[in-house]
Design an enzyme around this catalytic site. Structure first.
Site: not given
Lengths: 327, 342
Positions: A60, A129
């Site tokens: 990322e 999440h």
């Protein structure tokens, strides 16, 4: 394009903008052959090729930095965070580079890029999440923060974000991808900096965004039956905040309730409350009331998870209290 | 004293013409004189913050950047970026003015020593955090490939050089970007300036495999080791890497063995590096070495080199005067440049 699911509205926005401008490209984890974790980029690679719908390794920080470099040199990258929470791993590139670089470079470079993806509290996805990154990123200068909430605004706002010459963090909610709505056949683009008045009213101003807009609408049904008439405003732009629309509403209702999924400490509501007090204190009949998530990592257990985020009944009660000035 | 590696020698270096030799010499002297002046100005209170000087490493900046196309190819730097900026052609005046925080600085006084930028010269910037510039450079290289392959732009053959130090090669972004560069065959050169020390951390205390050039091989990428105190050797290796990248043959990792003649920054007491080590490397001064080469080969005379030294001194003095006489940024423009429309 008739009845459209939210994820397809986003897909249409990406498709139309890629068609319109050859410098627009998508990158991220599984955006190509897999079609994106929520199918927002499904099959676009077949139309535009592997370079314009670029499947990246799971890195990322580096692929976000790569997008910054591509944007500095004239392309318009759209990063998909497979889950927005993963972009915590790219915090440095989003904050130091995407956000601040135009300023530190004295205007040498602009960074037209969109960072989009699913966030918010889903259904028992666990703490990592279930992030609300808007709270973490709102302090970074140079970033625009936008949260969509309906198929209609998702499409129009994403198109605007892609055309914007600044880095835009574009928040989608993991539980809203399957919302359906009839969309216009003709092209439309929505302003990034305008709040949306969802329900006109006069009793109290409810400021909300993303999925909580729909919780507010659920509460509205009960409230209407009870004779209440709240004004519901979807902020859309979390930074900068649309104080024109907010101010006009407060001048009418003199009461404010903020309903957000962010954590209470340091959230969007915290900033909003402070700014309302700075700007509109004299208009207020009561202190701003904040309904926010609990200051805890989002628990896995479904019942605990429900206790963590705001529920429609709490909004009903808050409006009752606020209108009676029992706050 | 930290461990010393055997300095590599190339089988042969590409010859330089008289003009090329003078150009390389002038660029290195400018880098050295500029940095010496920075130290002076810092101690006289004319510049502030963290200032990282490049003395000793000039052969790397000059050897690589002057093997590229000025104003077309991209260069990405670190916090030790003054000399890279000069090599790509940012005028000394605008670099010095930036260090003085003035409106005429290359970053309009908003960046400072560690954040020099010039889009005109395709300087992608100085990046203050370790490793963060590498993916930015990767993005510029990706953009070149993208223009060529998806937009049909035949003129898109630019090469990008990413500069960073030995300490950075233990950072994930280094490995992640090597992987993506090789995976997508991007036109990029990774230039490691291995000056043996990451502030106070000796290289071999921080890494399990000190020979950084070898790390390229696992990505299927050429890795070259070169004497970073020899500008002609650096230039030779860089020319080869630039040609490969430009021809679409992909990335190269170049490890330049070099040394900084000063501390990490002007705030560093520099207590860990031994006197013997410093003397050994000072004796390998890249500027003296090029001067000796050029005069030995009868390409230039010692007087000509002295004339360059004097002229460069004037350039640096002029840069200081320009910086001193330049206006401060306009306070009413405090918010300018936050957004693209500003």
């Amino acid at each position: 394009m008739a009845e459209t699911l939210l994820f397809n509205a986003l897909r249409a926005a990406v498709d139309e903008e890629m068609q319109r401008d050859p410098t627009v490209f998508v990158l991220g984890e599984d955006v190509g052959h897999y079609g994106g974790s929520y199918k927002v980029t499904k099959d676009l690679y077949k139309k535009y090729g592997d370079l314009r719908v670029l499947d990246t390794p799971i890195a990322e920080n580096s692929f976000t930095g790569m997008a910054v470099g591509a944007a500095m040199t004239g392309l318009r990258p759209i990063i998909e965070g497979m889950n927005m929470g993963f972009l915590l791993l790219a915090f440095n590139q989003i904050a130091n580079n995407a956000g601040m670089l135009r300023y530190t470079s004295g205007g040498n470079y602009k960074i037209p890029m969109v960072i989009r993806g699913p966030g918010g509290v889903g259904r028992q996805l666990g703490a990592e999440h279930s992030q609300r990154l808007e709270a973490y990123f709102q302090g970074v200068p140079g970033l625009k923060l936008v949260a969509c909430s309906t198929p209609y605004n998702a499409k129009g706002l994403l198109k605007a974000a892609i055309r914007d010459d600044n880095p835009v963090l574009f928040f989608e909610h993991v539980l809203l991808y399957n919302l359906k709505e009839d969309l216009p056949d003709e092209e439309y683009v929505l302003p990034l900096d305008k709040a949306e008045i969802v329900q006109r009213g006069k009793d109290v101003t409810i400021l909300t965004y993303s999925r909580m807009r729909h919780h507010c609408l659920a509460a509205l049904k009960t409230l209407t039956q009870q004779g209440y008439n709240p004004e519901i405003i979807d902020l859309i732009s979390l930074k900068p905040l649309d104080f024109d629309t907010i101010g006009e509403s407060i001048a009418k209702t003199h009461k404010v309730i903020i309903v957000e999924e962010c954590m209470r400490s340091g959230g969007i509501g915290a900033e909003l409350t402070a700014s309302i007090n700075d700007r509109f204190f004299d208009e207020l009949d009561a202190p701003v009331l904040r309904l926010a998530s609990q200051d805890i990592p989002t628990p896995y257990n479904g019942m605990l998870e429900n206790l963590t985020i705001v529920q429609p009944q709490q909004i009903v009660e808050a409006v009752q209290k606020m209108v009676a000035l029992r706050v | 004293m930290s461990q010393e590696r055997t300095i590599p020698t190339l089988p042969s270096v590409n010859p330089v013409s008289r003009d090329e030799g003078l150009m390389l010499y002038e660029d290195m002297v400018l880098g050295r004189a500029f940095e010496d002046k920075c130290a002076e100005m810092y101690y006289r209170g004319k510049m502030f913050g963290f200032v990282h000087l490049y003395n000793g490493q000039e052969a790397v900046s000059t050897g690589v950047i002057r093997a590229m196309r000025p104003g077309e190819d991209y260069v990405c730097s670190t916090y030790r970026d003054h000399v890279h900026a000069l090599s790509v052609g940012v005028p000394a005046r605008n670099v010095m003015a930036e260090l003085f925080g003035k409106a005429t600085g290359c970053s309009k006084g908003r960046g400072g020593s560690m954040h020099l930028f010039s889009s005109e010269h395709r300087l992608l910037g100085g990046y203050a955090f370790i490793g963060e510039g590498i993916p930015v450079a990767l993005g510029a290289a990706f953009q070149t490939k993208y223009r060529r392959e998806t937009m049909g732009d035949e003129s898109a053959d630019q090469v990008t050089a990413a500069f960073f130090g030995d300490g950075t090669t233990n950072n994930g972004q280094f490995f992640e970007c090597l992987n993506m560069a090789a995976l997508w065959n991007l036109p990029i050169i990774f230039v490691v300036e291995n000056n043996k020390w990451a502030i106070g951390m000796a290289h071999e205390r921080a890494t399990s495999q000190p020979e950084i050039f070898k790390k390229a091989s696992v990505f299927g990428m050429p890795g070259r080791e070169v004497d970073g105190m020899d500008v002609l050797a650096v230039r030779t290796v860089a020319q080869e890497a630039v040609a490969r990248a430009r021809a679409g043959e992909g990335p190269t990792l170049i490890e330049c063995l070099t040394y900084r003649f000063r501390g990490h920054s002007l705030a560093d007491p520099d207590e860990l590096r031994s006197k013997a080590e410093k003397e050994e490397w000072l004796a390998r001064d890249p500027i003296k070495r090029l001067a000796a080469y050029l005069t030995d080969k009868n390409l230039v005379s010692a007087d000509e080199l002295k004339a360059i030294d004097r002229r460069i001194q004037e350039v640096v003095e002029d840069a200081v005067k320009f910086a001193q006489d330049s206006p401060e940024p306009d306070p009413s423009e405090l918010y300018r440049y936050v957004f693209a429309e500003d």
